[in-house]
Structures are given as structure tokens and as C-alpha cells.
Design a protein around this motif. Structure first.
Motif, PDB file in Angstrom:
ATOM      1  N   LEU A 137      -4.518  -1.309  -3.934  1.00 15.77           N
ATOM      2  CA  LEU A 137      -4.128  -1.400  -2.524  1.00 15.77           C
ATOM      3  C   LEU A 137      -2.707  -0.872  -2.324  1.00 15.77           C
ATOM      4  O   LEU A 137      -2.444  -0.090  -1.407  1.00 15.77           O
ATOM      5  CB  LEU A 137      -4.204  -2.857  -2.054  1.00 15.77           C
ATOM      6  CG  LEU A 137      -3.792  -3.122  -0.606  1.00 15.77           C
ATOM      7  CD1 LEU A 137      -4.697  -2.365   0.368  1.00 15.77           C
ATOM      8  CD2 LEU A 137      -3.796  -4.613  -0.293  1.00 15.77           C
ATOM      9  N   ALA A 138      -1.817  -1.261  -3.208  1.00 21.51           N
ATOM     10  CA  ALA A 138      -0.405  -0.865  -3.068  1.00 21.51           C
ATOM     11  C   ALA A 138      -0.209   0.642  -3.226  1.00 21.51           C
ATOM     12  O   ALA A 138       0.780   1.193  -2.736  1.00 21.51           O
ATOM     13  CB  ALA A 138       0.454  -1.617  -4.086  1.00 21.51           C
ATOM     14  N   SER A 139      -1.157   1.310  -3.888  1.00 19.89           N
ATOM     15  CA  SER A 139      -0.976   2.746  -4.123  1.00 19.89           C
ATOM     16  C   SER A 139      -1.735   3.605  -3.118  1.00 19.89           C
ATOM     17  O   SER A 139      -1.691   4.833  -3.188  1.00 19.89           O
ATOM     18  CB  SER A 139      -1.409   3.091  -5.556  1.00 19.89           C
ATOM     19  OG  SER A 139      -2.757   2.750  -5.743  1.00 19.89           O
ATOM     20  N   ARG A 140      -2.423   2.977  -2.158  1.00 25.14           N
ATOM     21  CA  ARG A 140      -3.116   3.737  -1.121  1.00 25.14           C
ATOM     22  C   ARG A 140      -2.109   4.301  -0.111  1.00 25.14           C
ATOM     23  O   ARG A 140      -1.022   3.754   0.052  1.00 25.14           O
ATOM     24  CB  ARG A 140      -4.114   2.851  -0.378  1.00 25.14           C
ATOM     25  CG  ARG A 140      -5.368   2.539  -1.154  1.00 25.14           C
ATOM     26  CD  ARG A 140      -6.190   3.793  -1.404  1.00 25.14           C
ATOM     27  NE  ARG A 140      -7.519   3.468  -1.913  1.00 25.14           N
ATOM     28  CZ  ARG A 140      -7.813   3.303  -3.193  1.00 25.14           C
ATOM     29  NH1 ARG A 140      -6.876   3.431  -4.115  1.00 25.14           N
ATOM     30  NH2 ARG A 140      -9.041   3.029  -3.571  1.00 25.14           N
ATOM     31  N   PRO A 141      -2.497   5.377   0.596  1.00 22.14           N
ATOM     32  CA  PRO A 141      -1.631   5.864   1.684  1.00 22.14           C
ATOM     33  C   PRO A 141      -1.355   4.727   2.672  1.00 22.14           C
ATOM     34  O   PRO A 141      -2.278   3.980   3.010  1.00 22.14           O
ATOM     35  CB  PRO A 141      -2.488   6.959   2.339  1.00 22.14           C
ATOM     36  CG  PRO A 141      -3.461   7.385   1.285  1.00 22.14           C
ATOM     37  CD  PRO A 141      -3.703   6.183   0.424  1.00 22.14           C
ATOM     38  N   ASN A 142      -0.127   4.593   3.072  1.00 24.15           N
ATOM     39  CA  ASN A 142       0.295   3.481   3.949  1.00 24.15           C
ATOM     40  C   ASN A 142       0.038   2.118   3.309  1.00 24.15           C
ATOM     41  O   ASN A 142       0.088   1.089   3.995  1.00 24.15           O
ATOM     42  CB  ASN A 142      -0.418   3.507   5.308  1.00 24.15           C
ATOM     43  CG  ASN A 142      -0.014   4.706   6.128  1.00 24.15           C
ATOM     44  OD1 ASN A 142       1.135   5.139   6.061  1.00 24.15           O
ATOM     45  ND2 ASN A 142      -0.945   5.244   6.886  1.00 24.15           N
ATOM     46  N   GLN A 143      -0.286   2.121   2.032  1.00 24.01           N
ATOM     47  CA  GLN A 143      -0.620   0.868   1.326  1.00 24.01           C
ATOM     48  C   GLN A 143      -1.700   0.096   2.086  1.00 24.01           C
ATOM     49  O   GLN A 143      -1.698  -1.132   2.118  1.00 24.01           O
ATOM     50  CB  GLN A 143       0.632   0.018   1.120  1.00 24.01           C
ATOM     51  CG  GLN A 143       1.697   0.745   0.294  1.00 24.01           C
ATOM     52  CD  GLN A 143       2.880  -0.140  -0.048  1.00 24.01           C
ATOM     53  OE1 GLN A 143       3.510  -0.693   0.842  1.00 24.01           O
ATOM     54  NE2 GLN A 143       3.169  -0.284  -1.330  1.00 24.01           N
ATOM     55  N   THR A 144      -2.601   0.864   2.693  1.00 22.28           N
ATOM     56  CA  THR A 144      -3.623   0.279   3.558  1.00 22.28           C
ATOM     57  C   THR A 144      -5.004   0.740   3.117  1.00 22.28           C
ATOM     58  O   THR A 144      -5.189   1.893   2.737  1.00 22.28           O
ATOM     59  CB  THR A 144      -3.369   0.700   5.022  1.00 22.28           C
ATOM     60  OG1 THR A 144      -2.092   0.212   5.420  1.00 22.28           O
ATOM     61  CG2 THR A 144      -4.440   0.143   5.949  1.00 22.28           C
ATOM     62  N   GLU A 145      -5.970  -0.165   3.194  1.00 22.84           N
ATOM     63  CA  GLU A 145      -7.346   0.197   2.847  1.00 22.84           C
ATOM     64  C   GLU A 145      -8.307  -0.695   3.629  1.00 22.84           C
ATOM     65  O   GLU A 145      -7.952  -1.808   4.013  1.00 22.84           O
ATOM     66  CB  GLU A 145      -7.552   0.021   1.338  1.00 22.84           C
ATOM     67  CG  GLU A 145      -8.883   0.525   0.821  1.00 22.84           C
ATOM     68  CD  GLU A 145      -9.152   1.987   1.121  1.00 22.84           C
ATOM     69  OE1 GLU A 145      -9.558   2.284   2.259  1.00 22.84           O
ATOM     70  OE2 GLU A 145      -8.952   2.830   0.224  1.00 22.84           O
TER      71      GLU A 145
END
Length: 152
Positions: free
Chosen positions: A18-26
Motif C-alpha cells: 500500500l505504501a508503495s502505490r501511487p499516492n500511497q492509495t489503493e
DNA sequence: GCCAACGTTGGC
DNA sequence: GCCAACGTTGGC
């Protein structure tokens, strides 16, 4: 504002993912339990906070905090026959399953293991530690939320 | 509506 | 990998 706990399997999608997703958003797809669905669809609101919990792993524990940044919308993975979470009973014009978007907030200073939470009389009645509990999304009363944070 | 069979979750 | 607990399915 309400507080929640959501389970994930770190081998599938953990807090570091989760922390490494774009915008830290999923988006939080794959919930296929009606009780959990109802909470997602009817009760989760923008800015509600969520404990991210790792299950089915070496040390089941609460790892960190996320925030609801988009309220319930249809879980499109249920429409895709190729997808692991496909459900032929869910149709785009009458979706059965819903998801929210969550954004990483922070990790706790230390992971707080399930075994430790089970020991605390302050957490008696918390769905997470009830025997045989299988709910993957559950509410955390505010006083329990604060108590868990005090264990950090 | 009952309930046995089956599948899944998830701690251990 | 085991298995208890629980949810779902489907025959009747």
C-alpha cells in the motif's frame, strides 16, 4: 469519525505494498462476505481511520494505519471472469460487492501482535480476538483504538 | 426451512 | 500442514 480494522495477507497485499502505490492509495477489493460488505457499503466514510492487520502469516499483527479516501463503489474485480475474485452473481447494473479506496497513513512504531492483543482485558469483545472470528473488515470502538495506539 | 456437505479463513 | 469455526450451497 469511525475506526476500523482490515485484514490483508502480506503475501498478497501488505501494508508495504500500500505504501508503495501511487499516492500511497489503493482500492480494497476482494471482500466477499456480506457482513463486511455492508460495513464497507453503508458505514465507511471519507477520513475514517483503519488499522491494517496482517493475517495468515508468521506473526499476525496490526502493522499500521490507513485512511478511507473514497467511499464505497462497485468492486469491479467481481465482473471479471479471469479474476480470482470473480462472482458471476454480481453484475455491473446490480453489483453485489463493493470496495473503498484506502490511503497509507503511517506504520506503527512496532507491530502489535495478535497474541498480545488477546491478553488485554481492555480489548474484551473486540471482534478481532473473538474465537473463530473470520470477518475481514471490522469496527474498532474508539476507546479500543486509542488503547491499541497506547501499546505502540 | 432444515441440515449435511463442502469450501474458506486463519491461527497455530 | 492441520484443523476448528464459520459461511454457503443445495437436496429434500
Amino acid at each position: 469519525m469511525k475506526h476500523w480494522l482490515m485484514k490483508s495477507e502480506p503475501g498478497e497485499f501488505g501494508i508495504d505494498d500500500l505504501a508503495s502505490r501511487p499516492n500511497q492509495t489503493e482500492h480494497w477489493d476482494g471482500v466477499r462476505n456480506y457482513q463486511a460488505r455492508n460495513m464497507i457499503r453503508d458505514e465507511m466514510k471519507i477520513d475514517d481511520l483503519v488499522f491494517i492487520y496482517h493475517s495468515n502469516c508468521e506473526v499476525p499483527a496490526i502493522l499500521g494505519i490507513a485512511r478511507i479516501v473514497r467511499e464505497a463503489y462497485p468492486d469491479h474485480t467481481a465482473f471479471n471472469p479471469e479474476h480470482k475474485h470473480f462472482d458471476p452473481m454480481s453484475k455491473p447494473d446490480s453489483p453485489r460487492w463493493f470496495m473503498v479506496d484506502v490511503q497509507f497513513v503511517r506504520k506503527l512504531r512496532r507491530a502489535i501482535p495478535l497474541v498480545e492483543l488477546k491478553d488485554k482485558p481492555e480489548l474484551e469483545g473486540l471482534t478481532l480476538i473473538r474465537r473463530g472470528n473470520r470477518l475481514s473488515v471490522l469496527p474498532v470502538p474508539e476507546e479500543m483504538w486509542n488503547f491499541i495506539l497506547s501499546l505502540e
